[in-house]
Design a protein around this motif. Structure first.
Motif, mmCIF file in Angstrom:
data_model
loop_
_atom_site.group_PDB
_atom_site.id
_atom_site.type_symbol
_atom_site.label_atom_id
_atom_site.label_comp_id
_atom_site.label_asym_id
_atom_site.label_seq_id
_atom_site.Cartn_x
_atom_site.Cartn_y
_atom_site.Cartn_z
ATOM 1 N N LEU A 82 -51.291 24.267 -14.666
ATOM 2 C CA LEU A 82 -50.669 24.062 -13.365
ATOM 3 C C LEU A 82 -51.751 23.714 -12.356
ATOM 4 O O LEU A 82 -52.788 24.378 -12.300
ATOM 5 C CB LEU A 82 -49.925 25.332 -12.922
ATOM 6 N N LYS A 83 -51.511 22.670 -11.597
ATOM 7 C CA LYS A 83 -52.499 22.218 -10.615
ATOM 8 C C LYS A 83 -52.855 23.345 -9.647
ATOM 9 O O LYS A 83 -51.975 24.060 -9.173
ATOM 10 C CB LYS A 83 -51.944 21.016 -9.848
ATOM 11 N N ALA A 87 -55.021 26.929 -16.556
ATOM 12 C CA ALA A 87 -54.294 27.004 -17.821
ATOM 13 C C ALA A 87 -53.322 28.176 -17.813
ATOM 14 O O ALA A 87 -53.526 29.194 -17.148
ATOM 15 C CB ALA A 87 -55.271 27.124 -18.983
ATOM 16 N N GLY A 88 -52.267 28.008 -18.590
ATOM 17 C CA GLY A 88 -51.271 29.062 -18.717
ATOM 18 C C GLY A 88 -50.225 28.647 -19.730
ATOM 19 O O GLY A 88 -50.484 27.830 -20.611
ATOM 20 N N PHE A 89 -49.031 29.221 -19.592
ATOM 21 C CA PHE A 89 -47.978 28.976 -20.572
ATOM 22 C C PHE A 89 -46.637 28.796 -19.869
ATOM 23 O O PHE A 89 -46.334 29.468 -18.886
ATOM 24 C CB PHE A 89 -47.872 30.143 -21.560
ATOM 25 N N ARG A 90 -45.839 27.881 -20.437
ATOM 26 C CA ARG A 90 -44.415 27.847 -20.120
ATOM 27 C C ARG A 90 -43.742 28.915 -20.970
ATOM 28 O O ARG A 90 -43.965 28.991 -22.178
ATOM 29 C CB ARG A 90 -43.797 26.485 -20.455
ATOM 30 N N THR A 189 -43.128 31.811 -12.655
ATOM 31 C CA THR A 189 -42.974 30.830 -11.576
ATOM 32 C C THR A 189 -42.136 29.670 -12.085
ATOM 33 O O THR A 189 -42.566 28.955 -12.993
ATOM 34 C CB THR A 189 -44.342 30.299 -11.114
ATOM 35 N N PRO A 190 -40.930 29.461 -11.553
ATOM 36 C CA PRO A 190 -40.096 28.368 -12.054
ATOM 37 C C PRO A 190 -40.795 27.016 -11.908
ATOM 38 O O PRO A 190 -41.515 26.767 -10.940
ATOM 39 C CB PRO A 190 -38.846 28.438 -11.168
#
Length: 231
Positions: A82-83, A87-90, A189-190
């Motif tokens: 996500l800008k 890094a992360g995950f859906r 976070t949607p």
């Protein structure tokens, strides 16, 4: 002069045809994007008429819907970024609706929250039907099922590996039952859907028309040179 003239006419005609073809494609693409935007932003409709166990229909992709279901503990974590966050995950979580299991795309969490506990039980959702196109058979690795790390939201593979139907709704807003009341699902976070369809046909048309002008100019110059040499 006949051969250069015919060559010039054929070249200009071909380039003009390509330019007008790109204008036709532009009109088609703008109409398609307009239809998608209309479905995406319309008032949320009941899910039932648009649910298909074999997967979303093309004409229902991005359609805004609402429904109530039951969240389970089954999840898939899709690696993403996500800008300004990193890094992360859906988080994809199974929901049971009318006895039918499929995945909700709840949104984004940072890497550190990958395996954090998340609500289960009754949920009501407003979101968009989506058949994601972020899977490429040539480049997308297979999921690491032991670590629950996925690299794309590929509905056929999700259905096969997780025993769900190949259907997905991307959450815009969600609420779950807690202590008898509806509470906002704020554990993630949607990431509502956005329309990212390339539409470069206007630039392509300008390029072809410009090349037609150049071809015409070069042909005219060549004919002028031939004329000068034969006078």
């Amino acid at each position: 002069m006949i051969l250069p003239l015919l060559f010039g006419i054929a070249g200009v005609a071909t380039l003009l045809w390509l330019g007008f073809w790109q204008l036709d494609r532009l009109a088609w693409k703008e109409d398609r994007i307009g239809q998608i935007e209309a479905r995406k932003s319309a008032a949320a409709a009941p899910l039932e008429p648009y649910f298909h166990e074999s997967g979303p229909l093309e004409e229902d992709n991005y359609r805004r819907v609402t429904f109530e279901g039951e969240l389970t503990e089954k999840q898939a974590h899709v690696l993403t970024s996500l800008k300004f966050t990193g890094a992360g995950f859906r988080i994809l979580q199974e929901v049971i609706w009318n006895g039918k299991p499929f995945m909700l795309d709840l949104g984004f969490v940072p890497e550190a929250q990958k395996d954090a506990p998340r609500p289960v039980g009754p949920v009501r959702v407003v979101g968009n039907i989506l058949n994601p196109d972020d899977y490429d058979e040539s480049f997308t690795p297979d999921p690491d099922l032991d670590k629950n790390i996925w690299f794309a939201r590929y509905l056929p593979m999700l259905a096969e590996k997780l025993d769900v139907l190949p259907f997905m709704v991307v959450v815009e807003t969600a609420e779950y039952r807690k202590d008898g009341a509806w509470v906002a699902y704020d554990a993630v976070t949607p990431l509502p859907v956005s329309v990212n369809i390339p539409n470069d046909h206007r630039e392509y048309a300008i390029t072809w028309f410009s090349l037609a002008v150049v071809w015409f100019g070069m042909t005219a110059y060549l004919l002028w040179r031939i004329r000068q040499k034969t006078v």
